[in-house]
Every structure is written in C-alpha cells, then in structure tokens.
Design an enzyme around this catalytic site. Sequence first.
Site, PDB file in Angstrom:
ATOM      1  CD  GLU A  92      -2.869  -1.251   2.339  1.00 16.89           C
ATOM      2  OE1 GLU A  92      -4.006  -1.630   2.112  1.00 16.89           O
ATOM      3  OE2 GLU A  92      -2.484  -0.940   3.481  1.00 16.89           O
ATOM      4  CB  CYS A 110       3.246   7.665   2.734  1.00 17.63           C
ATOM      5  SG  CYS A 110       3.835   6.543   3.994  1.00 17.63           S
ATOM      6  CB  CYS A 117       7.754  -4.611   8.657  1.00 22.44           C
ATOM      7  SG  CYS A 117       9.084  -3.815   9.584  1.00 22.44           S
ATOM      8  CB  CYS A 121       6.412  -1.501  15.869  1.00 22.87           C
ATOM      9  SG  CYS A 121       8.104  -1.159  15.374  1.00 22.87           S
ATOM     10  CB  CYS A 124       3.276  -0.978  13.231  1.00 20.82           C
ATOM     11  SG  CYS A 124       3.464  -0.900  11.451  1.00 20.82           S
ATOM     12  N   GLY A 167       7.153  -1.505   5.908  1.00 22.84           N
ATOM     13  CA  GLY A 167       8.571  -1.899   5.891  1.00 22.84           C
ATOM     14  C   GLY A 167       9.482  -0.927   6.599  1.00 22.84           C
ATOM     15  CD  GLU A 168      13.695   0.549   9.620  1.00 27.44           C
ATOM     16  OE1 GLU A 168      12.868   0.993  10.420  1.00 27.44           O
ATOM     17  OE2 GLU A 168      14.573   1.278   9.071  1.00 27.44           O
ATOM     18  CB  SER A 199      10.348   7.317   8.892  1.00 28.15           C
ATOM     19  OG  SER A 199       9.972   6.998  10.198  1.00 28.15           O
ATOM     20  CB  SER A 222       9.836   5.167  15.005  1.00 25.92           C
ATOM     21  OG  SER A 222       9.271   5.359  13.762  1.00 25.92           O
ATOM     22  CG  HIS A 224       6.905   5.759  18.944  1.00 25.80           C
ATOM     23  ND1 HIS A 224       6.289   6.846  18.380  1.00 25.80           N
ATOM     24  CD2 HIS A 224       7.266   4.956  17.916  1.00 25.80           C
ATOM     25  CE1 HIS A 224       6.262   6.706  17.062  1.00 25.80           C
ATOM     26  NE2 HIS A 224       6.852   5.581  16.749  1.00 25.80           N
ATOM     27  CG  ASN A 298      -2.909   7.167  13.670  1.00 28.18           C
ATOM     28  OD1 ASN A 298      -3.668   8.093  13.915  1.00 28.18           O
ATOM     29  ND2 ASN A 298      -1.755   7.329  13.038  1.00 28.18           N
ATOM     30  CB  CYS A 341       1.396   6.811  11.316  1.00 28.50           C
ATOM     31  SG  CYS A 341       2.505   7.855  10.453  1.00 28.50           S
TER      32      CYS A 341
HETATM   33  S1  SF4 Z   1       6.533   0.825  12.521  1.00 27.14           S
HETATM   34 FE1  SF4 Z   1       7.910   0.539  10.792  1.00 27.14          FE
HETATM   35  S2  SF4 Z   1       9.529  -0.778  11.643  1.00 27.14           S
HETATM   36 FE2  SF4 Z   1       7.809  -0.956  13.029  1.00 27.14          FE
HETATM   37  S3  SF4 Z   1       6.651  -2.764  12.291  1.00 27.14           S
HETATM   38 FE3  SF4 Z   1       5.759  -0.919  11.331  1.00 27.14          FE
HETATM   39  S4  SF4 Z   1       6.770  -0.770   9.366  1.00 27.14           S
HETATM   40 FE4  SF4 Z   1       8.038  -2.111  10.643  1.00 27.14          FE
END
Ligand code: SF4
Length: 351
Positions: A92, A110, A117, A121, A124, A167-168, A199, A222, A224, A298, A341
């Site tokens: 996406e 974006c 990933c 997290c 996420c 993804g990272e 990011s 990131s 947090h 979110n 996000c």
């Molecule tokens: S926030 Fe980024 S690094 Fe963490 S699980 Fe989601 S996509 Fe991966």
Amino acid sequence: MKINLKSLTLKELEEFIFSLGEKKFKALQIFKWIFQKGISNFDEMTDLSKNLRESLKEKAYISELKLLNSITSKNQDTVKYSFLLEDQECIESVLMRYEEDLGIGRVSVCLSTQAGCARGCYFCASGKNGLARNLKFYEIADQVLKIQNLIKENEERAANLVFMGIGEPLDNYFEVIKVVKLLNEPNSLNIGSRHIAISTCGIPEKIIALARESIPVRLAISLHSADSEKRSFLMPVNKKYPLEKVLQACREYQQICKRRITFEYALIKDFNDAKEDADSLFKILRGIKSLINIIPFNPILDCKFKPSPLIKVKWFRDYLKNKGISATVRKSRGLDIDAACGQLRLKNVSQ
Ligand code: SF4
C-alpha cells in the site's frame, strides 16, 4: 528471456541499447519515458524509430505494479492505493494533500519499502504478518510513477516523498538509496533531497551510513518513548539496538552531516504522555538538534492503547516547547480509510 528495462540503471540501459546496434543516447530517451513520464508501452515512445520499438518489444519489457484499488478519505485529503507485485504480494502507498506546506497541486507520497516488516512494532499493522521480502528499487519507484500518472489529470504533482509506508527502509538500505538517487535525478522525477524523508525504527550503523550518502535526505526516528522498558514493549528492535546506541548514532550522524533529526512520538493515553515522559525526552535529546513530531496515536485492531486526548497532545507539545525543544503535532490523516501511520497492511492475494 526478456529483460526488464525498469530494473536497469541509465548506464546499464545504454549498454543494452548499444548491444542492439543503436546509438547510446537513445537510452536517455527511453529512461525519460520510463522514469519521467511513467510510460511502459513501447508504442507510446513516439521519438523512437519504429525499428527500435519493434526490437525492444522482442527483447525487453517494462514491469509495472498493478493498481488493485484506491480509497479516498471523506475529506479528500488522503488516498490509499493498493498495488499488486509480480509475486502476488500486495503493498500500500498513500497520497497526502498538504497544500499549506507544499503549495497547491504539490502532494506528498508515503512509500512502502518492503512487503511486510520483520520489526514487529506493537502499534503497527504492517509487521503483523512478518516480512515477505524486500522491494526492488523499481518497485518502490513505481509507486510514485503510478500515483503521479493518476493525479496528473488534476494538475497535481508528487513533490514530497516519505519512506514511512510498509517496511523498515533501512532494512532494505541498498534498494532505498538506489531509488532515492533515481527519483532525485533531473532525468526522472527530479524530486529534491530536502523533499525526501526516511523514517526508521533506529538501526545505528545504517543511520551513520545515511549521513555519508551524497543525497542529503531528511531523517526521522520512531522514538515513542524515552524510557527503554516502555520503548522495548512498543518496539522490540529496542532490545537489539538500545536507545543509547540509537542516540549515539544520531549524534555521529549530526557530526557528519549537520542535519536536524525528526523524532516521531505517537502520544498514547496514560502510557507516554505524562510530565515525566516529556522530561525524560528533554533529557535524552540534549545535544541533538531535533524536532519532535507528536503524532496522535492511531489505534489498530488488537491494540490495547488509546490515543491521548487532544488537550493532552497540545499540552505535551507546549510543555516541550517551553523547555526549548522544537515540537509540532502532525495532523492525523486517512484514519477513516486505514491509511494513517501504522495502519498499512501487507496482503498476499493468492492466499
Ligand atoms: S513501525 Fe515501521 S519498523 Fe515498526 S513494524 Fe511498522 S513498518 Fe516495521
């Protein structure tokens, strides 16, 4: 086997065109058709001879992401696109209209950099099914090219890129750097490096490598939480790369390239929104030229956390500002279409 021209650099494309018995400069014409105009059909490349077009059709092809669907938020400021990859994974991308920052007709996109990933997290959705694979640079570029072609009839232009989708990005470092350089090229979309942000959840050696790249993109971390235990709960990567190591890498990054770093901070009710949390944040960022981007949290499915109330969000921002830290609140977008996000999700349509 036919060769995918989208997977070639300009130099490789020149060699390929030369191998067809053509002049090398034709490669630049083809490169522009692909990466400036987003064209994948040889018949539309009208400045090439018929012979060359026929020979290209025989020996080459240009891959394309397939648009599965798009959903627009009620207020029209956000559009989420789902794209199908050749191996049936579905990623996406999100278009965001920030007229106040970018100007009329200039939009932000974006981008996803991986199918899934591995970082998992807690907040996420993108990592809930783990990592399927890294995206190739041209699959990342194609998200912009496709969106650009869809919006050009509204006289809109992709002018800002954020690597914050699925993804990272720094886990797919090589392809991400390749696509950043490609999209920055005057012969492709020519997107300025100041308008490109990467990011990361915080991978120290890659943060330092990024500082040494020739393209001065913006870096966002990131964060947090300034508390290691809380951060490890939210972001398991913190166990492998503890906060102190990430912050040390940020200091080295700034010694090398002098650029300010944005720290993303999703504000979660009764978890990281107290005065002590703001004080710890102030303490750990001392000596780092930083901007704190406060993101109203979110919620995703199966997550026990709630967003902090708006009044608390503003209080948190003002408290940091009064302590001398630059802080802004990012307006949440696309919540009604699961495009905010942390809400993007990987799907495999063959399953
Ligand atoms: S926030 Fe980024 S690094 Fe963490 S699980 Fe989601 S996509 Fe991966």
